[in-house]
Every structure is written in structure tokens, then in C-alpha cells.
Design an enzyme around this catalytic site. Structure first.
Site, PDB file in Angstrom:
ATOM      1  N   TYR A 100     -25.151  29.236  69.350  1.00 11.73           N
ATOM      2  CA  TYR A 100     -25.695  29.913  68.158  1.00 11.73           C
ATOM      3  C   TYR A 100     -27.020  30.636  68.392  1.00 11.73           C
ATOM      4  CZ  TYR A 100     -22.086  27.114  65.899  1.00 11.73           C
ATOM      5  OH  TYR A 100     -20.888  26.557  65.542  1.00 11.73           O
ATOM      6  N   GLU A 115     -17.008  38.084  55.446  1.00  8.72           N
ATOM      7  CA  GLU A 115     -17.131  36.818  56.173  1.00  8.72           C
ATOM      8  C   GLU A 115     -17.808  37.091  57.522  1.00  8.72           C
ATOM      9  OE1 GLU A 115     -13.317  35.447  57.618  1.00  8.72           O
ATOM     10  OE2 GLU A 115     -13.966  33.357  57.528  1.00  8.72           O
ATOM     11  N   ASN A 149     -21.276  33.183  55.403  1.00  9.58           N
ATOM     12  CA  ASN A 149     -20.914  32.356  56.560  1.00  9.58           C
ATOM     13  C   ASN A 149     -20.771  30.938  56.016  1.00  9.58           C
ATOM     14  OD1 ASN A 149     -20.591  30.877  58.865  1.00  9.58           O
ATOM     15  ND2 ASN A 149     -22.267  31.832  60.000  1.00  9.58           N
ATOM     16  N   PRO A 158     -23.095  24.834  55.724  1.00 10.28           N
ATOM     17  CA  PRO A 158     -23.707  23.649  56.327  1.00 10.28           C
ATOM     18  C   PRO A 158     -24.128  23.821  57.782  1.00 10.28           C
ATOM     19  CG  PRO A 158     -21.355  23.327  55.967  1.00 10.28           C
ATOM     20  CD  PRO A 158     -21.740  24.579  55.244  1.00 10.28           C
ATOM     21  N   ASN A 159     -25.275  23.223  58.057  1.00 11.90           N
ATOM     22  CA  ASN A 159     -25.872  23.165  59.395  1.00 11.90           C
ATOM     23  C   ASN A 159     -26.479  24.480  59.869  1.00 11.90           C
ATOM     24  OD1 ASN A 159     -25.239  20.356  59.966  1.00 11.90           O
ATOM     25  ND2 ASN A 159     -23.109  21.024  59.961  1.00 11.90           N
ATOM     26  N   ARG A 163     -12.909  29.416  70.519  1.00 12.63           N
ATOM     27  CA  ARG A 163     -13.385  28.029  70.441  1.00 12.63           C
ATOM     28  C   ARG A 163     -12.218  27.078  70.140  1.00 12.63           C
ATOM     29  NH1 ARG A 163     -18.664  27.644  66.975  1.00 12.63           N
ATOM     30  NH2 ARG A 163     -18.686  25.631  68.081  1.00 12.63           N
ATOM     31  N   ARG A 187     -29.894  24.165  66.881  1.00 13.27           N
ATOM     32  CA  ARG A 187     -28.539  23.638  66.942  1.00 13.27           C
ATOM     33  C   ARG A 187     -27.715  24.358  68.015  1.00 13.27           C
ATOM     34  NH1 ARG A 187     -23.906  25.504  62.699  1.00 13.27           N
ATOM     35  NH2 ARG A 187     -22.311  24.079  63.436  1.00 13.27           N
ATOM     36  N   ALA A 228     -18.638  25.327  58.723  1.00 15.20           N
ATOM     37  CA  ALA A 228     -17.466  24.459  58.891  1.00 15.20           C
ATOM     38  C   ALA A 228     -16.536  24.492  57.676  1.00 15.20           C
ATOM     39  CB  ALA A 228     -17.921  23.033  59.172  1.00 15.20           C
ATOM     40  N   HIS A 264     -19.273  35.154  61.132  1.00 17.69           N
ATOM     41  CA  HIS A 264     -19.458  33.988  61.999  1.00 17.69           C
ATOM     42  C   HIS A 264     -20.240  34.420  63.227  1.00 17.69           C
ATOM     43  CE1 HIS A 264     -16.909  31.561  59.542  1.00 17.69           C
ATOM     44  NE2 HIS A 264     -16.051  32.572  59.502  1.00 17.69           N
TER      45      HIS A 264
HETATM   46  C1  DQA Z   1     -19.741  29.180  62.433  1.00 14.44           C
HETATM   47  C2  DQA Z   1     -18.469  28.679  63.133  1.00 14.44           C
HETATM   48  C3  DQA Z   1     -17.958  27.424  62.463  1.00 14.44           C
HETATM   49  O1  DQA Z   1     -16.768  26.979  63.097  1.00 14.44           O
HETATM   50  C4  DQA Z   1     -18.987  26.309  62.591  1.00 14.44           C
HETATM   51  O2  DQA Z   1     -18.552  25.158  61.930  1.00 14.44           O
HETATM   52  C5  DQA Z   1     -20.325  26.742  62.121  1.00 14.44           C
HETATM   53  C6  DQA Z   1     -20.800  28.100  62.403  1.00 14.44           C
HETATM   54  C7  DQA Z   1     -20.333  30.407  63.150  1.00 14.44           C
HETATM   55  O3  DQA Z   1     -21.156  31.066  62.528  1.00 14.44           O
HETATM   56  O4  DQA Z   1     -20.002  30.691  64.305  1.00 14.44           O
HETATM   57  O5  DQA Z   1     -21.086  25.937  61.577  1.00 14.44           O
HETATM   58  O6  DQA Z   1     -19.420  29.574  61.117  1.00 14.44           O
END
Ligand code: DQA
Length: 144
Positions: A28, A101, A77, A15-16, A110, A23, A80, A103
Site C-alpha cells: 500500500y 471504485e 475504496n 477499514p484499515n 492478489r 500498513r 475489505a 483500490h
Molecule cells: C484494498 C484491497 C482490499 O482487498 C483490502 O482489503 C484493502 C485495500 C486496496 O485498496 O487495494 O483493505 O481495497
């Protein structure tokens, strides 16, 4: 004669991450994932890449099950959902395909709620904090 099929690696974004580039660019970055993915396809032409993004937890579970049957590797990825989703963690545990995985940000620098990944224990490895380059590092690890 041995014919080697290109290794199929699927990237799944949660998501997002469809909002990348717009964003929170200070966290990011400024690049959207679609244009970055085009670069990845050029750079990793020896891999058979596929990309899927969803904001919906169940769709990610279904995609992991599907890719689990027909991919050689997965780069995930879960955004959240990393911190909340037992369903996605179970899906990664259920499939045989190695999952890495990724990120973009360094979760450990964070908020506390981002420090735990429910998914990480079922992954082959985790990459975080290298921006979008983390996807490159993950794909490199699949090159034979
Ligand atoms: C994320 C880190 C997560 O905590 C966050 O909710 C994201 C992006 C990252 O790629 O740094 O949406 O996965």
C-alpha cells in the site's frame, strides 16, 4: 448569467485505510492518506472535496446515503468490505450519484478472495493497481 458551483466529490475509505503508510507498505506504499488528501485538495482546487473514513460497515452505508443526497460524485475504496458487504453494494445501487471504485493494489494479482468485488457492478467504473494515484485518476474523471 450561469453560475457554476464547484462539483462536490466525496472520498470514502473503508477499514484499515486509516493505517496507510504503516500498513503493509510493500503493498500500500509509505504515504498516509491524510497527507495525500491535503495534496489532492491543492491539486483539485476546482472540486469541492470531502473525505470520510470508517472501519464500521454501517457508518459507510449511512455516509453513502448522505452523500447520495448532496454530492455530485463519490470515490469509494471499501477496502475489505468490497469482498463481503452486500449492505454497501446495496447502498451504492440505491443512490443516483456516480460512484467510482478505487483500490490501491491490483486485486486481480492478489489472493482469490480479493478477486470478487460485490460493489463494482453498481459503480460507474473501477480503478485498481495504481497505488494512491488511483484516487487522482478517479477525481480527474469528474472534472467537467
Ligand atoms: C484494498 C484491497 C482490499 O482487498 C483490502 O482489503 C484493502 C485495500 C486496496 O485498496 O487495494 O483493505 O481495497
Amino acid at each position: 448569467m450561469i453560475y457554476l458551483y464547484p462539483m462536490k466529490v466525496c472520498i470514502i475509505n473503508g477499514p484499515n485505510l486509516n493505517l496507510l503508510g504503516r500498513r503493509e507498505p510493500e503493498i500500500y506504499g509509505n504515504q498516509d492518506f491524510e497527507s495525500f488528501y491535503k495534496l489532492l485538495q491543492l491539486e483539485f482546487s476546482t472540486l469541492d472535496l470531502e473525505y470520510f473514513q470508517s472501519n464500521v460497515e454501517g457508518e459507510i452505508v449511512t455516509k453513502l446515503q448522505e452523500f447520495g443526497n448532496r454530492a455530485d460524485g463519490i470515490v469509494l475504496n471499501a477496502a475489505a468490505y468490497t469482498h463481503t458487504s452486500i449492505a454497501i453494494a446495496d447502498a451504492v445501487a440505491a443512490i443516483q450519484v456516480p460512484t467510482i471504485e478505487v483500490h490501491i493494489s491490483n486485486l486481480l494479482s492478489r489472493e482469490n478472495f480479493r478477486h470478487q468485488s460485490l460493489i463494482g457492478p453498481y459503480c460507474k467504473g473501477s480503478i485498481m493497481g495504481f497505488g494512491l494515484n488511483g484516487y487522482r485518476l478517479a477525481l480527474h474523471s469528474f472534472i467537467r
